[in-house]
Scaffold this active site. Structure first.
Site, PDB file in Angstrom:
ATOM      1  N   GLU A  85       0.738  -1.130  -0.022  1.00  0.00           N
ATOM      2  CA  GLU A  85       0.157   0.161   0.201  1.00  0.00           C
ATOM      3  C   GLU A  85       1.091   1.307   0.109  1.00  0.00           C
ATOM      4  OE1 GLU A  85      -3.503  -0.164   2.582  1.00  0.00           O
ATOM      5  OE2 GLU A  85      -3.368   1.932   2.962  1.00  0.00           O
ATOM      6  N   LYS A 280      -7.668  -1.649  11.192  1.00  0.00           N
ATOM      7  CA  LYS A 280      -6.942  -2.166   9.695  1.00  0.00           C
ATOM      8  C   LYS A 280      -5.810  -1.171   9.554  1.00  0.00           C
ATOM      9  CE  LYS A 280      -6.344  -1.985   5.161  1.00  0.00           C
ATOM     10  NZ  LYS A 280      -5.371  -1.122   4.470  1.00  0.00           N
ATOM     11  N   ASP A 296       4.265 -14.626  11.119  1.00  0.00           N
ATOM     12  CA  ASP A 296       3.185 -15.104  10.600  1.00  0.00           C
ATOM     13  C   ASP A 296       2.017 -14.086  10.625  1.00  0.00           C
ATOM     14  OD1 ASP A 296       0.594 -16.331   9.844  1.00  0.00           O
ATOM     15  OD2 ASP A 296       1.101 -18.258  10.737  1.00  0.00           O
ATOM     16  N   HIS A 393      -2.618  10.155   0.514  1.00  0.00           N
ATOM     17  CA  HIS A 393      -2.881   8.744  -0.139  1.00  0.00           C
ATOM     18  C   HIS A 393      -2.798   8.805  -1.669  1.00  0.00           C
ATOM     19  CE1 HIS A 393      -4.351   4.725   0.611  1.00  0.00           C
ATOM     20  NE2 HIS A 393      -5.076   4.884  -0.285  1.00  0.00           N
TER      21      HIS A 393
HETATM   22  C1  MEV Z   1      -6.111   2.584   4.949  1.00  0.00           C
HETATM   23  O1  MEV Z   1      -5.278   1.548   4.526  1.00  0.00           O
HETATM   24  C2  MEV Z   1      -6.154   2.844   6.527  1.00  0.00           C
HETATM   25  C3  MEV Z   1      -7.105   3.799   6.924  1.00  0.00           C
HETATM   26  O2  MEV Z   1      -8.196   3.686   6.232  1.00  0.00           O
HETATM   27  C4  MEV Z   1      -6.899   3.712   8.491  1.00  0.00           C
HETATM   28  C5  MEV Z   1      -8.110   4.621   9.294  1.00  0.00           C
HETATM   29  O3  MEV Z   1      -9.091   4.942   8.598  1.00  0.00           O
HETATM   30  O4  MEV Z   1      -7.758   4.939  10.247  1.00  0.00           O
HETATM   31  C6  MEV Z   1      -6.562   5.251   6.525  1.00  0.00           C
END
Ligand code: MEV
Length: 438
Positions: A85, A280, A296, A393
């Site tokens: 990413e 995530k 792992d 991003h």
């Molecule tokens: C993107 O990979 C992860 C985010 O969505 C985490 C978040 O929203 O805290 C930017």
């Protein structure tokens, strides 16, 4: 549809590719070439990778990146990160830089207990099982002495074996709930070997136990397996600083920033839809370090999310508070990591990653990895409550779009300059490429 194939794993790599090309890719030469392009020219290295799994036909590259400037317990680290990413490593580096001038991160391992279970069925009188278990327990330990010998030399071994009655949930179902200390090894093979021996021993001992009736002597083993739920293998990492040292912009004072930050974390604490995305983002940092250090990541993911729902509702792995004009931000999560065994001495890049971290023991790696998660979460929340996530991003994603449209080096240079002052959107990147090419 491809035909059923038998003995596929016995075919040579070239024949496997030939079979694939014939049945899935219309014998397309480009497809074969793509697979072959990713082979390593160093035969030894390629063989090593071929032998990691069955049916290897090529290598699947992920970027191996580094994020410098992580100050953890007053020591500076450069973190190895394997992740695809675009914005993750940049975000980690940015967070590391921010916190290194504010005391850095603190981290400590709270506990290191691993778990494994033998799941079995016993259809007899429940009251007879505990006395049987009390007699058998020392025999279980003796039966695995040959497996535990080396682990004990390193300071680990079996911590306890408990008999658990689960018959209220499934008729006749019991467990040997076993706890282990595996020191610097993740310990999956060690734990599973011990469990499988426990299973054999309990079955044989039951057959010879005079207290059981003929039917009671038949203990049926369902399965013996370690658990990736390790709520007693916990690490905590935190960062804190005076509110006045937090970002301060025209639209958001430091105090407003701190309050908004805490509110954003609070939302993840109470709202599962947000918590999953929030966590995530944490796992973006954690998985990248876990993967780079040959651990792992599926086990880590499963354990972390189970821990996030330990109270019956999925919640945030991080917490934030303001107290006496100080913002404190922390994470606590289970991380069953190893720095010996597995890929650690096999994969050249894993060895290098561990070297980069100063050859940490498992506890140190737990601390570093928890910090990677906390830093990643800080970077995400920082963007979310200020500019929004897309700005950073899409800036990082720009190169992916340019590559997708096979931009030349000259086109890339021009467009990177253009997008320094213009918002990156997929449509505008395409429009700008077309404009350059017109
Ligand atoms: C993107 O990979 C992860 C985010 O969505 C985490 C978040 O929203 O805290 C930017």
């Amino acid at each position: 549809m491809a035909p059923v194939v038998s003995g596929f794993s016995k075919l040579s790599k070239a024949d496997k590719i030939k079979w694939l090309a014939e049945h899935h890719f219309n014998n397309d030469q480009d497809t074969i070439d793509t697979l072959v392009t990713y082979w390593n020219s160093n035969d030894g290295l390629q063989r090593l990778h071929d032998e990691f799994t069955e049916n290897t036909i090529s290598n699947y590259y992920l970027p191996f990146s580094v994020a410098p400037n992580f100050l953890i317990n007053n020591t500076r680290y450069t973190l190895p990160m394997a992740i695809e990413e675009s914005s993750v490593v940049a975000a980690a580096s940015k967070a590391a830089k921010f916190w290194q001038t504010r005391g850095g991160f603190k981290a400590e391992v709270i506990s290191t207990t691993k778990v494994g279970q033998v799941h079995f069925m016993y259809a007899g009188n429940p009251e007879k099982l505990q006395p049987f278990f009390s007699i058998v327990k020392p025999k279980l330990l003796t039966a695995v002495a040959h497996i535990t010998k080396n682990m004990e030399k390193r300071g680990g071994g079996i911590l306890d074996i408990e008999l658990r009655d689960k018959t209220t949930e499934i008729e006749n179902y019991y467990q040997l709930h076993c706890t282990f200390e595996t020191v610097d090894a993740m310990g999956a093979n060690f734990i599973n070997s011990c469990l499988e021996q426990f299973a054999k021993t309990i079955v044989t001992e039951a057959k010879e136990y005079h207290g059981f009736s003929a039917t009671e002597k038949n203990i049926e083993i369902v399965m013996s397996i370690l658990s990736n739920y390790v709520p007693q293998c916990l690490v905590k990492a935190s960062a804190s600083c005076a509110i006045k040292d937090l970002p301060n912009t025209r639209s958001l004072s430091s105090l407003q920033y701190a309050k908004k930050f805490v509110r954003a974390v609070r939302i993840a604490e109470i709202e599962p839809y947000r918590a999953v995305t929030h966590n995530k983002g944490i796992m973006n940092g954690i998985d990248a370090v876990v993967l780079a250090t040959g651990n792992d990541f599926r086990a880590i993911e499963a354990g972390a999310h189970a821990y996030a729902s330990r109270n019956g509702k999925y919640t945030s792995l991080t917490h934030a508070k303001i107290q006496h004009d100080i913002l404190t931000f922390s994470i606590t999560l289970p991380l069953a990591l190893g720095t010996v065994g597995g890929l650690t001495s096999l994969h050249p890049l894993v060895k290098l990653a561990l070297q980069l971290l100063g050859k940490p023991n498992a506890k140190k790696l737990m601390e570093i990895t928890a910090v990677a998660g906390l830093a990643q979460n800080f970077a995400a929340i920082n963007s979310l409550i200020t500019t929004g996530i897309q700005q950073g991003h899409m800036k990082m994603h720009l190169m992916n779009i340019l590559n997708q449209y096979k931009a030349t080096e000259d086109e890339k240079k021009k467009l990177i300059t253009y997008f320094e002052t213009n918002a990156v959107t997929h449509s505008d990147v395409v429009a700008q490429i077309e404009k350059l090419r017109a």
